[in-house]
Design an enzyme around this catalytic site. Structure first.
Site, short mmCIF file in Angstrom:
data_model
loop_
_atom_site.label_atom_id
_atom_site.label_comp_id
_atom_site.label_asym_id
_atom_site.label_seq_id
_atom_site.Cartn_x
_atom_site.Cartn_y
_atom_site.Cartn_z
N ASP A 137 1.99 11.64 16.85
CA ASP A 137 2.21 11.89 15.43
C ASP A 137 0.88 12.18 14.74
OD1 ASP A 137 3.74 12.26 13.18
OD2 ASP A 137 3.84 10.14 12.66
N THR A 157 6.74 -0.33 6.10
CA THR A 157 6.00 -0.50 4.86
C THR A 157 4.68 -1.18 5.17
OG1 THR A 157 8.06 -0.69 3.61
CG2 THR A 157 6.06 -1.48 2.54
N VAL A 158 3.61 -0.70 4.56
CA VAL A 158 2.28 -1.23 4.84
C VAL A 158 1.80 -2.05 3.65
CG1 VAL A 158 -0.09 -0.68 5.49
CG2 VAL A 158 1.78 0.79 6.27
N GLY A 217 8.82 6.27 6.54
CA GLY A 217 10.14 6.30 7.14
C GLY A 217 10.33 5.23 8.19
N LYS A 221 1.81 -3.98 8.85
CA LYS A 221 2.84 -2.93 8.88
C LYS A 221 4.16 -3.59 9.30
CE LYS A 221 2.32 1.37 9.88
NZ LYS A 221 2.12 2.71 10.46
N ILE A 264 0.83 -1.20 0.00
CA ILE A 264 0.00 0.00 0.00
C ILE A 264 0.86 1.25 0.00
CG2 ILE A 264 -1.74 1.32 1.27
CD1 ILE A 264 -2.69 -1.28 2.51
N ALA A 265 1.81 1.31 0.94
CA ALA A 265 2.61 2.53 1.07
C ALA A 265 3.90 2.19 1.80
CB ALA A 265 1.84 3.60 1.83
#
Length: 647
Positions: free
Chosen positions: A141, A31-32, A28, A47, A24-25
């Site tokens: 965050d 990675t998902v 930093g 994740k 998916i994405a």
């Protein structure tokens, strides 16, 4: 979906259960992926931490701890964390899969949002943060990238607590400031610390961004942005987008105060303020504001080149060559042309008047009185602080009788009249009603429970445990609850703590000088193991206790050994109808019956037999004496006591 680069994890099965289907994405920290839980046959998100972080033992330890805390959150606006696992070099989270897009995607597409739309999105975000803050968890965050918009419009917040593991690890090793710098609170920049009010600051920054389309502090380097967070205040959004109401400005400026104490105390209080302002905006506010902005812009645009100012050019088609006119066009007469010019003039006047009215409405809403409304933040403030703020605004203040309120702490402002956010002329009176705390409710009965069980029961009813004290008890075992203060059944506001009284155990009674049989049976009824020793002491009554061990007042517990010394009887011969033996012989007469109800069957049987009774046990199942006959008084030595056992 990021498919620009082949990913070696796609197609693999992690931990023998999670099949990676696509990426998916990539960020930093991790990675998902979209994955399939083979065991439960459902789509989930995975994740996977980057290798550099996964090899850091400190990070992994913090990551696991934060993941457990995040998994404990259960809220409709929180992306659920199902599991935390590792497979070889891969450390990963198993999470709820949320199809849709991020708030960042939506903001990029739209540019910015109207005040009402922005506040509508902020409410579920703050509800999610509020749930975390109640659980003692700080997000650290908060940003549009971590806000997901589901296909059905539901808002969910992701990555709870995970930034802490990364930031703690990197800051320890390098002294770097970790986080999305555009949303960092000043205390995060200066001290590297964050609490729930740091999340509130980031939420205020995000609200500014939703309203204006960009962050308040911008610079060429992250360090320069961090400097601005510390040294510059966040401006009101209306300084960028005219027409934003003052109350919306205050939601941003209050939440982004440099002093954490001046911000809403947590996301729950901030949510209450946002919801109140949202409720005060008309449903069509965004449309009306946008129309006013467009009309104002069109009025300010420079006029096109044409005739001198104050004159209207009327094109006479009769003077043009016929071949230049559109097909079927018939030139109007001079009279028609004059009427058309006149009509056009009035249309322009009407449009200008309407634009002026709309623009005037926007300006009035924004600036009328400059303080003609009651600040929304007074709800939840200390009464004295609210009084000072209203006095400073030129308003009279009256304090009403306090009331119970399930959402506002004791001593804080529960409500105002007129309500917070309402417009009010200077010099008028505002009535503040303090909170007496949460509505009283009955204190539950926790007697006989352990301290931990008592705490859980009290907390499930909304109470907190205050002081813990001890007292001797002849009936309650050591370290069990004797009672509470206030007593069970009394009503108390959960704002006040409940004190718990524990048993320090039974206190050894004084049996010296009492009948030996009665003393032994009394001590056996307390669950003590009694040893009776006989000793002849002249001048002391026969069959009375002449000493005991332990002494009076000593703490004793069920099953403890005690010893009593009983004076021997003299030898009596031919004593009438009652025959006594010699020296330590026992009289054939009635003796006290120990009450052993509630004790284990084996302990009860031994106590009765030691007292000189035969025992008959009956009942169905269980190992506890539920009934005995006789259960008190006296009975002949050697007679039978019946015990009925049960579960």
């Amino acid at each position: 979906m990021d498919t620009s680069v082949a990913d070696p994890l796609v197609g693999q099965v992690l931990d023998g259960r999670y099949r990676i289907e696509s990426r998916i994405a990539r960020g930093g920290m991790a990675t998902v992926y979209v994955a399939r839980d083979i065991r439960l046959d459902r789509t989930i998100a995975i994740k996977v931490m980057h290798a550099g972080l996964a090899s850091d033992e400190d990070f992994v330890a913090r990551f696991i701890g934060e993941a457990k805390a995040a998994a404990a959150l259960s809220h409709p606006n929180v992306v659920a964390v199902y599991d935390q696992r590792s497979d070889g070099e891969h450390v990963f989270l198993v999470m709820e899969y949320v199809p849709g897009r991020t708030l960042r995607d939506a903001l990029t597409e739209l540019g910015r949002l109207g005040p009402r739309s922005a506040l509508e999105i902020m409410q579920p975000v703050l509800a999610a943060l509020g749930a975390a803050h109640r659980a003692g968890l700080v997000h650290r965050d908060v940003k549009p990238e971590n806000v997901l918009i589901c296909e059905d419009g539901t808002i969910k917040v992701a990555d709870f607590g995970l930034a802490r593991a990364e930031s703690a690890s990197k800051m320890t090793k390098t002294g770097m400031i970790i986080g999305t710098v555009g949303y960092l609170a000043p205390e995060q920049v200066l001290q590297g610390t964050a609490d729930v009010r740091s999340d509130v600051y980031a939420a205020g920054i995000m609200l500014f961004e939703l309203l204006t389309g960009h962050l308040p502090h911008q610079a060429d380097t992250p360090l320069a942005v961090a400097y601005k967070h510390v040294n510059e205040v966040v401006p009101p959004p209306s300084s960028v987008v005219p027409g934003i109401p003052q109350r919306v400005d205050e939601l941003v400026t209050d939440a982004t105060s440099h002093d954490p104490a001046r911000r809403p105390e947590d996301a729950n209080q901030y949510l209450a303020e946002v919801a109140e302002v949202f409720g005060g905006l008309p449903r069509d506010f965004d449309r009306r504001m946008e129309e006013a902005s467009r009309n104002a812009t069109s009025m300010l645009e420079s006029p096109p080149a044409g005739p001198p100012q104050g004159h209207t050019a009327v094109l006479d088609a009769s003077t043009l060559p016929p071949e230049t006119l559109p097909s079927g066009y018939a030139p109007r007469s001079r009279t028609d042309r004059a009427l058309g010019a006149l009509t056009g003039k009035y249309v322009l006047i009407a449009i200008g008047a309407i634009a002026a009215v709309v623009l005037g409405w926007a300006v009035w809403y924004q600036t009328s009185g400059q303080y003609d409304h009651i600040p929304s933040q007074i709800i939840g403030m200390k009464v004295a602080d609210a009084q000072r703020e209203l006095d400073h605004a030129g308003l009279d203040v009256r304090v009403a009788t306090a009331v119970y309120d399930d959402h506002v702490h004791k001593g804080m402002v529960a409500k105002s009249d007129p309500p917070a956010g309402a417009r009010i002329a200077k010099g008028e009176t505002v009535t503040l009603t303090p909170s007496k705390g949460i509505t009283p409710r009955e204190v539950p009965d926790v007697s006989g429970k352990s301290l931990d069980d008592a705490k859980r029961t009290l907390q499930s009813k909304g109470f907190t445990v205050g002081k813990t004290s001890t007292t001797p008890s002849q009936t309650v075992p050591k370290d069990k609850v004797v009672g509470t203060d206030p007593d069970a059944g009394e009503k108390l506001s959960p704002d006040k703590p409940v004190d718990v009284i524990l048993s320090s155990g039974m206190s050894m009674p004084n049996v010296v000088g009492t009948d030996g049989d009665a003393a032994a049976n009394q001590l056996r009824s307390m669950g003590l193991n009694v040893t009776v020793q006989k000793k002849k002491v002249d001048g002391k009554p026969a069959n009375t206790v002449i000493s005991q061990d332990p002494a009076e007042g000593t703490g004793v517990s069920d099953g403890d050994d005690v010893t009593i010394v009983v004076n021997k009887r003299d030898c009596i011969v031919d004593a009438g109808p009652i025959h006594f033996g010699c020296n330590d012989g026992e009289p054939q007469q009635n003796i006290p019956v120990p009450n052993v109800t509630g004790r284990k069957v084996s302990d009860a049987k031994k106590a009765l037999e030691d007292s000189g009774f035969n025992v008959n046990v009956t009942g169905f199942g269980g190992n506890t004496v539920r009934f005995q006959s006789p259960n008190s008084g006296e009975a002949p030595r050697g007679s039978t006591v019946t015990l009925v056992k049960g579960p």
